[in-house]
Design a protein around this motif. Structure first.
Motif, PDB file in Angstrom:
ATOM      1  N   GLN A  70     -29.535 -10.020   2.735  1.00 28.09           N
ATOM      2  CA  GLN A  70     -29.971 -10.852   3.845  1.00 28.09           C
ATOM      3  C   GLN A  70     -31.366 -10.430   4.316  1.00 28.09           C
ATOM      4  O   GLN A  70     -32.217 -11.276   4.618  1.00 28.09           O
ATOM      5  CB  GLN A  70     -28.986 -10.759   5.008  1.00 28.09           C
ATOM      6  N   SER A  73     -33.997 -11.697   2.027  1.00 35.35           N
ATOM      7  CA  SER A  73     -34.207 -13.126   2.264  1.00 35.35           C
ATOM      8  C   SER A  73     -35.089 -13.353   3.486  1.00 35.35           C
ATOM      9  O   SER A  73     -36.012 -14.173   3.465  1.00 35.35           O
ATOM     10  CB  SER A  73     -32.857 -13.821   2.462  1.00 35.35           C
ATOM     11  N   SER A  76     -38.671 -12.471   2.766  1.00 36.90           N
ATOM     12  CA  SER A  76     -39.339 -13.406   1.851  1.00 36.90           C
ATOM     13  C   SER A  76     -40.102 -14.494   2.609  1.00 36.90           C
ATOM     14  O   SER A  76     -40.982 -15.142   2.066  1.00 36.90           O
ATOM     15  CB  SER A  76     -38.317 -14.054   0.906  1.00 36.90           C
TER      16      SER A  76
END
Length: 209
Positions: A70, A73, A76
């Motif tokens: 997570q 992510s 990113s």
């Protein structure tokens, strides 16, 4: 409670899915917990019966692995301070303990560099013609530590950022010249102060116009 590891299989890139059966003698529950290959090696997992401690450790490792994914992510989409990342992971259902461990793991693996990230954020503020006060407040709001904020401000100074010149550019862009009307001039000063400039910096900037 009886715990059995029934399967170990490759799940994704550098991931292992561990299939577990949990029985209380009357009911059997099946679970599939995903961990990293490194976690699997550390736990020395093998097929067959396992004790409750092994199961609890496996469950904890799976929660950390999920939080790390997570975190990747979240990162990113852009840089993020440690504190901000911890808050975001908690908002996604992780405990503070898990969120902090996952964040530390990401930091150790080079995905987070507090000082450099703070410097990049500070640069963005300077490009927007923010003053030192607003840049500092923005960094603090984003969760950067005092040490990282000092690093970022030092970086801006070493990069040649001139707050007074930036203030002058801001006034020139928004007002063209200093308003002659006292009321309008006060409004201008108030607006420029919201950009994070002190009255002394504003006076110095006006002298450059």
């Amino acid at each position: 409670m009886n715990v059995f590891i029934t399967a170990l299989s490759v799940y994704g890139t550098d991931e292992i899915a561990v299939s577990v059966e949990i029985s209380d003698g009357e009911h059997t529950q099946k679970e599939r917990l995903v961990i990293s290959s490194a976690q699997c090696a550390d736990l020395s997992l093998k097929y067959g019966e396992a004790d409750e401690k092994t199961y609890d450790t496996l469950l904890y490792a799976s929660q950390i692995h999920t939080a790390v994914k997570q975190g990747l992510s979240i990162l990113s989409y852009g840089i993020c301070s440690e504190n901000a990342l911890i808050r975001k992971l908690i908002s996604r259902g992780n405990s503070r303990d898990i969120a902090e461990i996952a964040t530390e793991e990401l930091k150790q693996n080079g995905y987070i560099d507090q000082d450099e990230d703070a410097a990049r954020e500070a640069e963005r503020g300077a490009i927007k013609l923010w003053g030192k006060l607003r840049i500092t407040a923005s960094l603090r709001e984003k969760g950067y530590s005092d040490d990282s904020i000092r690093y970022a401000l030092t970086y801006l100074r070493a990069s040649g950022v001139d707050y007074i010149e930036n203030c002058a550019v801001l006034i020139r862009r928004r007002w063209g010249k200093i308003p002659s009307d006292p009321i309008e001039r006060k409004k201008m000063v108030a607006a420029v102060m919201r950009y994070g400039y002190t009255t002394d910096e504003i006076r110095a900037a006006c002298r450059r116009l």
